[in-house]
Design a protein around this motif. Structure first.
Motif, PDB file in Angstrom:
ATOM      1  N   ARG A 152      78.919 -57.800 -13.366  1.00 37.15           N
ATOM      2  CA  ARG A 152      80.141 -57.976 -13.272  1.00 37.15           C
ATOM      3  C   ARG A 152      80.347 -59.232 -12.348  1.00 37.15           C
ATOM      4  O   ARG A 152      79.379 -59.556 -11.624  1.00 37.15           O
ATOM      5  CB  ARG A 152      81.358 -56.889 -12.673  1.00 37.15           C
ATOM      6  CG  ARG A 152      81.010 -56.615 -11.247  1.00 37.15           C
ATOM      7  CD  ARG A 152      81.858 -55.591 -10.812  1.00 37.15           C
ATOM      8  NE  ARG A 152      83.246 -56.092 -11.020  1.00 37.15           N
ATOM      9  CZ  ARG A 152      84.416 -55.413 -10.648  1.00 37.15           C
ATOM     10  NH1 ARG A 152      84.298 -53.964 -10.149  1.00 37.15           N
ATOM     11  NH2 ARG A 152      85.635 -56.034 -10.651  1.00 37.15           N
ATOM     12  N   PRO A 153      81.236 -60.259 -12.381  1.00 40.24           N
ATOM     13  CA  PRO A 153      81.426 -61.438 -11.806  1.00 40.24           C
ATOM     14  C   PRO A 153      81.268 -60.902 -10.118  1.00 40.24           C
ATOM     15  O   PRO A 153      81.837 -60.233  -9.810  1.00 40.24           O
ATOM     16  CB  PRO A 153      82.813 -62.012 -11.978  1.00 40.24           C
ATOM     17  CG  PRO A 153      83.091 -61.352 -13.507  1.00 40.24           C
ATOM     18  CD  PRO A 153      82.490 -60.047 -13.420  1.00 40.24           C
ATOM     19  N   GLU A 154      80.239 -61.730  -9.534  1.00 45.13           N
ATOM     20  CA  GLU A 154      80.162 -61.144  -8.236  1.00 45.13           C
ATOM     21  C   GLU A 154      81.042 -61.395  -7.182  1.00 45.13           C
ATOM     22  O   GLU A 154      81.443 -60.692  -6.393  1.00 45.13           O
ATOM     23  CB  GLU A 154      78.663 -62.230  -7.703  1.00 45.13           C
ATOM     24  CG  GLU A 154      78.180 -61.817  -6.496  1.00 45.13           C
ATOM     25  CD  GLU A 154      77.066 -62.532  -5.777  1.00 45.13           C
ATOM     26  OE1 GLU A 154      75.959 -61.882  -5.500  1.00 45.13           O
ATOM     27  OE2 GLU A 154      77.083 -63.668  -6.057  1.00 45.13           O
ATOM     28  N   ASP A 155      81.847 -62.754  -7.442  1.00 43.93           N
ATOM     29  CA  ASP A 155      82.910 -62.798  -6.594  1.00 43.93           C
ATOM     30  C   ASP A 155      84.007 -61.856  -6.511  1.00 43.93           C
ATOM     31  O   ASP A 155      84.571 -61.196  -5.642  1.00 43.93           O
ATOM     32  CB  ASP A 155      83.692 -64.104  -6.813  1.00 43.93           C
ATOM     33  CG  ASP A 155      84.014 -64.302  -8.264  1.00 43.93           C
ATOM     34  OD1 ASP A 155      83.778 -63.580  -9.074  1.00 43.93           O
ATOM     35  OD2 ASP A 155      84.928 -65.412  -8.470  1.00 43.93           O
ATOM     36  N   ALA A 156      84.160 -61.197  -7.936  1.00 43.89           N
ATOM     37  CA  ALA A 156      85.142 -60.025  -7.964  1.00 43.89           C
ATOM     38  C   ALA A 156      84.609 -58.573  -7.411  1.00 43.89           C
ATOM     39  O   ALA A 156      85.282 -57.964  -6.729  1.00 43.89           O
ATOM     40  CB  ALA A 156      85.399 -59.773  -9.544  1.00 43.89           C
ATOM     41  N   GLU A 209      81.928 -66.027  -1.900  1.00 43.62           N
ATOM     42  CA  GLU A 209      80.969 -66.671  -2.606  1.00 43.62           C
ATOM     43  C   GLU A 209      79.873 -66.379  -1.665  1.00 43.62           C
ATOM     44  O   GLU A 209      79.757 -66.214  -0.547  1.00 43.62           O
ATOM     45  CB  GLU A 209      80.935 -68.320  -2.373  1.00 43.62           C
ATOM     46  CG  GLU A 209      82.330 -68.968  -3.026  1.00 43.62           C
ATOM     47  CD  GLU A 209      82.723 -70.216  -2.600  1.00 43.62           C
ATOM     48  OE1 GLU A 209      81.820 -70.961  -1.896  1.00 43.62           O
ATOM     49  OE2 GLU A 209      83.469 -70.925  -3.267  1.00 43.62           O
TER      50      GLU A 209
END
Length: 403
Positions: A177-181, A303
């Motif tokens: 999944r998006p890493e930042d999320a 980030e």
């Protein structure tokens, strides 16, 4: 050029011996955490100028900004010294924290001013309208936490700890999944969870970290740091938040730059620290001070990446510069060998010189005026200074602006 008389801040996490040793004074038995050099109103340096009187540096600058700062710096930053230089000596962990960017600081300050929050209120987040990027250069072996580790690597760390309560976090971080999320979800979860439940999870995680550190392997150093933090702050959710961050060790001469929104904590060691002249800090944990989780989550940048250890870049003139992408400060170092010719330093900008080793002679060539700095001593040089020569043997750090 004028000698500075500087204040020492006695925060509880400070070393009882490191700063006294640097200054050549007797320890008091109490923590001495930070030596401040600058014009911050919380502890302004005093300038020894003229007839031997001592003038707060901020007052000196306000009386004649053009002479003290130079036209370019005064136009860029107003009638104030835009940086603060420190020697920091940590014997135990500082709070896990982030700093706002310039727009966030201005908006937060205006909001709290508009709501009438007293500047001294313990729950106030924004003491001024300025941002606070900072850079720390190690004088001794130095240990800290800086920025989010890549999510997949933290998932592997949490799996190695083998604590049931941590497995849901490991699964989130390992998922495609998006890493930042993923980082936001886990970071938010540990800071907003039920305190009693978190305290038990912290206890189990600390025991597991101690075990992993003792067993050796790729996570031994980081887990040793997390176990030590947990001993200092038992049950604090900041311990779990810290496990998401890069563990970094600096050797003397290496540095870290902390940009806005980057979570970080210094753990132990002594270093020269420079920052924009602000006091805006949002804390995640590892502190008895105010923690505003909703505001914190708005400021944090989710980030990941390497901690970004900096090493100095030498100029043709022999000045070793620590590159930082800000205009409020520039930090450099000169290592002056015995018997070497005096080295010319640039003028036309405000600067503070700090001797950290040996003995440094500062001279104004045309005026034939000189000043001797020993370890721990510092001097202020106004922009109006026409020439500036330094020689040793010794090491001098130079703090100024980057225009």
């Amino acid at each position: 050029m004028d000698r500075l008389v500087n204040a020492v801040r006695p925060y509880a996490w400070g070393s009882t011996t490191a700063i006294p040793e640097l200054l050549g004074t007797e320890p008091t038995g109490q923590p001495q955490a930070e030596l401040w050099m600058g014009a911050h109103p919380g502890a302004p340096s005093l300038v020894e100028r003229g007839d031997g009187g001592r003038i707060p540096l901020g007052e000196l600058i306000a009386a004649d900004p053009g002479r003290e700062l130079g036209r370019a710096a005064a136009e860029a930053f107003g009638p104030r010294l835009p940086f603060l230089l420190k020697v920091l000596a940590a014997a135990s962990p500082l709070s896990l924290q982030v700093h706002p960017d310039l727009a966030q600081a201005q908006a937060g300050f205006d909001d709290e001013e508009g709501r009438g929050v007293p500047p001294s209120a313990p729950h106030r987040n924004y003491k001024d309208a300025h941002h606070k990027p900072e850079l720390i250069c190690a004088l001794t072996p130095f240990e800290g936490l800086c920025g989010f580790r890549p999510a997949a690597e933290t998932a592997a760390l949490l799996t190695a700890l083998d604590v049931d309560q941590l497995k849901p976090y490991a699964d989130i971080l390992a998922a495609a999944r998006p890493e930042d999320a993923a980082l936001r979800e886990v970071f938010s979860a540990v800071l907003t969870a039920d305190r009693a439940a978190v305290a038990e999870t912290v206890r189990l995680a600390a025991e597991a970290a101690h075990r992993v550190a003792a067993d050796g392997g790729p996570w031994a150093a980081a887990c040793g740091a997390y176990a030590a933090i947990a001993r200092q702050y038992p049950g604090d959710p900041g311990v779990l938040a810290a496990m998401l961050l890069n563990h970094v060790r600096l050797q003397p001469g290496e540095a870290l730059f902390l940009a806005a929104g980057v979570p970080h904590a210094y753990l132990r060691g002594m270093g020269v620290e420079i920052m924009a002249n602000s006091d805006n800090v949002l804390r995640c944990g590892l502190t008895p001070k105010h923690v505003d989780v909703p505001e914190l989550l708005r400021i944090v940048r989710f980030e990941s990446g390497d901690a970004g250890v900096l090493r100095p870049e030498e100029t043709p003139e022999g000045e070793e510069v620590y590159a930082a992408p800000v205009s409020e400060f520039r930090l450099s170092r000169c290592v002056l060998a015995p018997g070497a010719e005096p080295r010319a330093l640039p003028t036309g900008v405000p600067q503070i010189l700090l001797c950290t080793d040996g003995m440094i002679r500062i001279a104004d060539g045309p005026a034939e005026r000189e000043l001797i700095l020993r370890r721990g001593e510092s001097a202020y040089v106004p922009a109006a200074q026409e020439s500036l020569l330094v020689d040793g043997p010794g090491t001098v750090f130079r703090a100024t602006v980057r225009l």
